[in-house]
Design an enzyme around this catalytic site. Sequence first.
Site, PDB file in Angstrom:
ATOM      1  N   ASP A  61     -34.763  31.245  18.714  1.00  0.00           N
ATOM      2  CA  ASP A  61     -34.796  29.859  19.381  1.00  0.00           C
ATOM      3  C   ASP A  61     -33.392  29.276  19.220  1.00  0.00           C
ATOM      4  OD1 ASP A  61     -35.651  28.348  21.259  1.00  0.00           O
ATOM      5  OD2 ASP A  61     -36.883  27.032  19.600  1.00  0.00           O
TER       6      ASP A  61
ATOM      7  N   SER B 284     -35.555  25.242  12.591  1.00  0.00           N
ATOM      8  CA  SER B 284     -36.748  25.677  12.166  1.00  0.00           C
ATOM      9  C   SER B 284     -36.959  25.826  10.730  1.00  0.00           C
ATOM     10  CB  SER B 284     -37.086  26.964  12.701  1.00  0.00           C
ATOM     11  OG  SER B 284     -38.511  27.442  12.914  1.00  0.00           O
TER      12      SER B 284
ATOM     13  N   HIS C 248     -39.194  22.889  14.793  1.00  0.00           N
ATOM     14  CA  HIS C 248     -40.332  23.470  14.803  1.00  0.00           C
ATOM     15  C   HIS C 248     -41.069  23.129  13.599  1.00  0.00           C
ATOM     16  CE1 HIS C 248     -38.141  27.550  16.737  1.00  0.00           C
ATOM     17  NE2 HIS C 248     -38.326  26.545  17.618  1.00  0.00           N
TER      18      HIS C 248
END
Length: 195
Positions: free
Chosen positions: A138, A18, A45
């Site tokens: 995540d 991310s 992401h």
Amino acid sequence: MAKKQVAHTSRLIVIGGSSGSLDALLVILPELIRDFKIPVLIVLHRNNNADNGLTDLLASKTSMPVKEADEKELLLPGRIYLAPADYHILTEDDGSVSLDISEKVHYCRPSIDVTFASAATAYKKNLTAILLSGANADGAYGMGIVKEYGGRNIVQDPGDALVSYMPAQAILLTVVDDILPAAEIGRLMNQLAKE
């Protein structure tokens, strides 16, 4: 001895990240050898803009072909596949991928957890999961599933990550095999490709 060799053979590498992970990828990808023989699936992401900027940027840093994964596409050795924006990406037992628009996980789609868990059930001990820089948790849960199925977990050293939270959560919440700076992750991937 042969049985031990099989236990460490990677047939798929999934990289998740991310915030700050693009910086890590731009260090990792140039390290990869020309005859890299494992498919690499990248789950980042990112915003929902449907442009090729990210794909083109990653392709400029490696000799391996880079493309966004398509529905039912077979993951081929020596290629890098990028999860499309706003789709979860699932791996199938036959080596193909499916795109999914079910609800977001950790406010994200694609979700790293979803892909790690899916790949773990399909590839079991032949999966290597890599988690890079990021600002949420995540990937940590998915790495737990990777480990349950006998796969290998590699995490970017939080001290090397632009945003340390995501790799730190994986280290805290699951079993991690290697904690490495980005440059060393690329070198380890090359070793996996030669096994």
